[in-house]
Design a protein around this motif. Structure first.
Motif, PDB file in Angstrom:
ATOM      1  N   ASN A  70     -10.246 -13.367  -5.117  1.00  0.00           N
ATOM      2  CA  ASN A  70     -10.581 -12.554  -3.951  1.00  0.00           C
ATOM      3  C   ASN A  70     -11.758 -13.114  -3.160  1.00  0.00           C
ATOM      4  N   VAL A  71     -11.925 -12.602  -1.972  1.00  0.00           N
ATOM      5  CA  VAL A  71     -13.088 -12.877  -1.138  1.00  0.00           C
ATOM      6  C   VAL A  71     -13.781 -11.542  -0.870  1.00  0.00           C
ATOM      7  N   THR A  72     -15.017 -11.403  -1.339  1.00  0.00           N
ATOM      8  CA  THR A  72     -15.804 -10.210  -1.026  1.00  0.00           C
ATOM      9  C   THR A  72     -16.459 -10.447   0.323  1.00  0.00           C
ATOM     10  N   ASP A  73     -15.811  -9.966   1.380  1.00  0.00           N
ATOM     11  CA  ASP A  73     -16.253 -10.298   2.737  1.00  0.00           C
ATOM     12  C   ASP A  73     -17.043  -9.180   3.397  1.00  0.00           C
ATOM     13  N   ILE A  74     -17.374  -8.137   2.634  1.00  0.00           N
ATOM     14  CA  ILE A  74     -18.305  -7.125   3.137  1.00  0.00           C
ATOM     15  C   ILE A  74     -19.150  -6.661   1.963  1.00  0.00           C
ATOM     16  N   ASP A  75     -20.452  -6.553   2.222  1.00  0.00           N
ATOM     17  CA  ASP A  75     -21.390  -6.300   1.127  1.00  0.00           C
ATOM     18  C   ASP A  75     -22.757  -6.027   1.741  1.00  0.00           C
ATOM     19  N   THR A 119     -11.804  -6.507   2.922  1.00  0.00           N
ATOM     20  CA  THR A 119     -11.619  -5.674   4.114  1.00  0.00           C
ATOM     21  C   THR A 119     -10.149  -5.517   4.490  1.00  0.00           C
ATOM     22  N   GLY A 120      -9.290  -6.336   3.932  1.00  0.00           N
ATOM     23  CA  GLY A 120      -7.861  -6.229   4.224  1.00  0.00           C
ATOM     24  C   GLY A 120      -7.124  -5.278   3.305  1.00  0.00           C
ATOM     25  N   GLU A 216     -13.176  -2.808  -5.026  1.00  0.00           N
ATOM     26  CA  GLU A 216     -12.386  -3.798  -4.303  1.00  0.00           C
ATOM     27  C   GLU A 216     -11.506  -4.605  -5.244  1.00  0.00           C
ATOM     28  N   CYS A 217     -12.099  -5.101  -6.333  1.00  0.00           N
ATOM     29  CA  CYS A 217     -11.352  -5.983  -7.229  1.00  0.00           C
ATOM     30  C   CYS A 217     -10.254  -5.241  -7.977  1.00  0.00           C
ATOM     31  N   SER A 218     -10.528  -4.019  -8.408  1.00  0.00           N
ATOM     32  CA  SER A 218      -9.478  -3.250  -9.091  1.00  0.00           C
ATOM     33  C   SER A 218      -8.272  -3.054  -8.189  1.00  0.00           C
ATOM     34  N   ALA A 219      -8.526  -2.725  -6.922  1.00  0.00           N
ATOM     35  CA  ALA A 219      -7.426  -2.474  -5.990  1.00  0.00           C
ATOM     36  C   ALA A 219      -6.643  -3.744  -5.689  1.00  0.00           C
ATOM     37  N   MET A 220      -7.350  -4.857  -5.498  1.00  0.00           N
ATOM     38  CA  MET A 220      -6.655  -6.108  -5.163  1.00  0.00           C
ATOM     39  C   MET A 220      -5.921  -6.683  -6.355  1.00  0.00           C
ATOM     40  N   ALA A 221      -6.490  -6.573  -7.552  1.00  0.00           N
ATOM     41  CA  ALA A 221      -5.784  -7.052  -8.744  1.00  0.00           C
ATOM     42  C   ALA A 221      -4.471  -6.295  -8.913  1.00  0.00           C
ATOM     43  N   ARG A 222      -4.520  -4.976  -8.711  1.00  0.00           N
ATOM     44  CA  ARG A 222      -3.302  -4.177  -8.843  1.00  0.00           C
ATOM     45  C   ARG A 222      -2.271  -4.537  -7.775  1.00  0.00           C
ATOM     46  N   LYS A 223      -2.757  -4.769  -6.553  1.00  0.00           N
ATOM     47  CA  LYS A 223      -1.860  -5.074  -5.438  1.00  0.00           C
ATOM     48  C   LYS A 223      -1.015  -6.318  -5.724  1.00  0.00           C
TER      49      LYS A 223
END
Length: 502
Positions: A70-75, A119-120, A216-223
């Motif tokens: 992933n890319v953490t593009d907001i922080d 952010t996506g 963020e990571c939990s949601a993207m890993a699941r996606k």
């Protein structure tokens, strides 16, 4: 052979088998960088480590790997640094995302399957929060801030990844504690604050805001990998709170999440973790102005992923010497067996696993991806290959034995070719094969270019040999210096001068 990986959660080596019922697909999620600044070698070590794992899963075991980074593009830090620079936060983030991509490309890291931005995936993150609220594991702050927190006391297993008792933990420092039921509750969603850009917020049932890092990571890993997947990786510094929180919120939401946790160690300077705050950061793009990317890749990948890399003056010099030793052998061997780099690479990649990799190399890589032991096999094969070159043995049948297991003498005849193929195969797994066109700029795959280069270098070597015969040593030395400056390594042997590209 069975691959064993060290699972951080159980703190033991465990045999690896994919969740896929057919046993062929492997899903891996690794936490990528927060794009707040330029990446240094401490930042990107994780990418090299998991690139090697991915290559071994694919080449050594034939798995079809889906790798998500992933890319953490907001922080918080992105917003702060962008404001200090007078830039829009999204422009600041994208600039450093591109720098990161360029750094990983320079280091020969294979493209990942998917590289989602935080952010996506706001929709998926909000849905996950709603599930946690419904299950009684999350709550909106009562102070009207718009913050939403994970209730750590609602999940008895919280702390299991890092083996900590809840009452011994420090308060979570990711949001104002006034809206929390427990100081250790962590933010799933951060309500929009005065002074923050409106563009850094999204509408939700709890008000405008932005996601918390862990969510963020939990949601993207699941996606991209589903409710359960094989491996989750990242730097050792992410174990707590990031990975502990990821695991808690995902499993509290009813997801199986990951079966293995893998963590790579730091790059340190004088015993301290490399970081900008210590003033010892070494940017990849700056280092590669004076150090070949292949050398830097070799340096970052030559140590077991769970071992600390201590950077010191001379570290890259040692790595360069190792790479030159490899290139010297391959250059001489290709000339001896009459093959081009492209031919050898193609032939090596076509070999079945049992022929491509010596038994000792397979054993090392299956032992928690032990690249240190694997490299010992590589240099053992090179040592035997050099002995064959010195004895003048080459040619013959291209089929050969297991070069890494050979005893009682150097490979001769067709065994030299097989040694070369195995060396190339092993280095390819490590991402450090000098014959790969990513390092040769494509010239290695162009037979005509290679022939022209060889002819030009040989012409200069012939001129040098004639100058030495005429005792014109000044001219001979000048030719050597000229070739060296162009990256041509010359080795004088009883059979004549040999050369290789540095």
């Amino acid at each position: 052979m069975t691959l064993h990986l060290f699972d951080t959660a159980t703190r033991e080596l465990r045999p690896f088998a994919p969740l896929d019922p057919e046993g062929r697909r492997v899903g891996i999620y690794i936490c990528g960088l927060t794009t707040q600044g330029s990446p240094h070698i401490g930042h990107v070590r994780f990418a090299v480590a998991f690139d090697i794992l991915r290559r071994w899963l694919e080449r050594g075991h034939g798995y079809d790997v889906t790798l998500v980074r992933n890319v953490t593009d907001i922080d918080d830090k992105i917003l702060t640094k962008a404001a200090e620079a007078g830039e829009p936060w999204w422009a600041w983030s994208y600039q450093h995302e591109r720098e990161t991509s360029r750094a990983l490309e320079l280091l020969g890291v294979l493209p990942v399957t998917y590289e989602p931005r935080a952010t996506g995936h706001v929709t998926e993150q909000v849905e996950l929060i709603e599930t946690l609220v419904e299950r009684g594991h999350a709550y909106a702050a009562e102070d009207g801030s718009g913050d939403v927190y994970f209730d750590v006391r609602s999940w008895p297993d919280y702390g299991s990844l890092t083996r900590q008792r809840l009452d011994d933990m420090e308060p979570a420092g990711d949001a104002d504690p006034r809206g929390k039921r427990d100081p250790r509750d962590f933010a799933l969603w951060k309500g929009h604050k005065q002074g923050e850009p409106e563009t850094a917020s999204w509408p939700t049932p709890w008000g405008r805001g932005r996601p918390g890092w862990h969510l963020e990571c939990s949601a993207m890993a699941r996606k991209y990998l589903g409710d359960a997947f094989d491996i989750h990786g990242g730097g050792v510094d992410l174990r707590f709170p990031h990975h502990e929180n990821e695991q808690a919120q995902s499993r509290a939401a009813g997801l199986d999440f990951t079966r293995f946790w893998l963590h790579n160690a730091w790059v340190t300077v004088k015993g301290a973790k490399m970081g900008k705050s210590l003033g010892n950061a070494l940017a990849v793009t700056e280092l590669t102005r004076t150090v070949r990317p292949l050398v830097l890749r070799f340096y970052l990948g030559a140590v077991h992923y769970r071992s600390v890399i201590e950077y010191a003056e001379g570290s890259l010099t040692e790595a360069a010497a190792s790479v030159e030793r490899i290139e010297g052998f391959l250059g001489r061997a290709l000339e001896e067996i009459g093959a081009t780099a492209a031919e050898v690479v193609q032939e090596s990649r076509a070999l079945p696993v049992e022929d491509a990799f010596p038994t000792a190399f397979r054993a090392a890589m299956d032992d928690d991806v032990n690249v240190s032991e694997g490299l010992a096999v590589v240099f053992g094969a090179i040592r035997e290959g050099n002995r064959a070159l010195e004895s003048g043995g080459a040619g013959g049948d291209a089929s050969g034995g297991d070069a890494g297991d050979a005893e009682g003498g150097a490979p001769t005849g067709g065994a030299l070719r097989h040694t070369v193929l195995q060396v190339v195969a092993m280095l390819d797994v490590l991402g450090a094969d000098p014959l790969d066109e990513r390092w040769t700029g494509g010239a290695g795959g162009d037979d005509q270019t290679g022939e022209v280069l060889a002819a030009l270098v040989q012409d200069r070597l012939d001129a040098r040999a004639q100058a030495r015969a005429d005792k014109d040593f000044a001219t001979a030395d000048a030719i050597r210096d000229q070739l060296t400056a162009l990256g041509v390594v010359i080795e004088d042997t009883p059979a004549g001068a040999r050369w290789a590209l540095r």
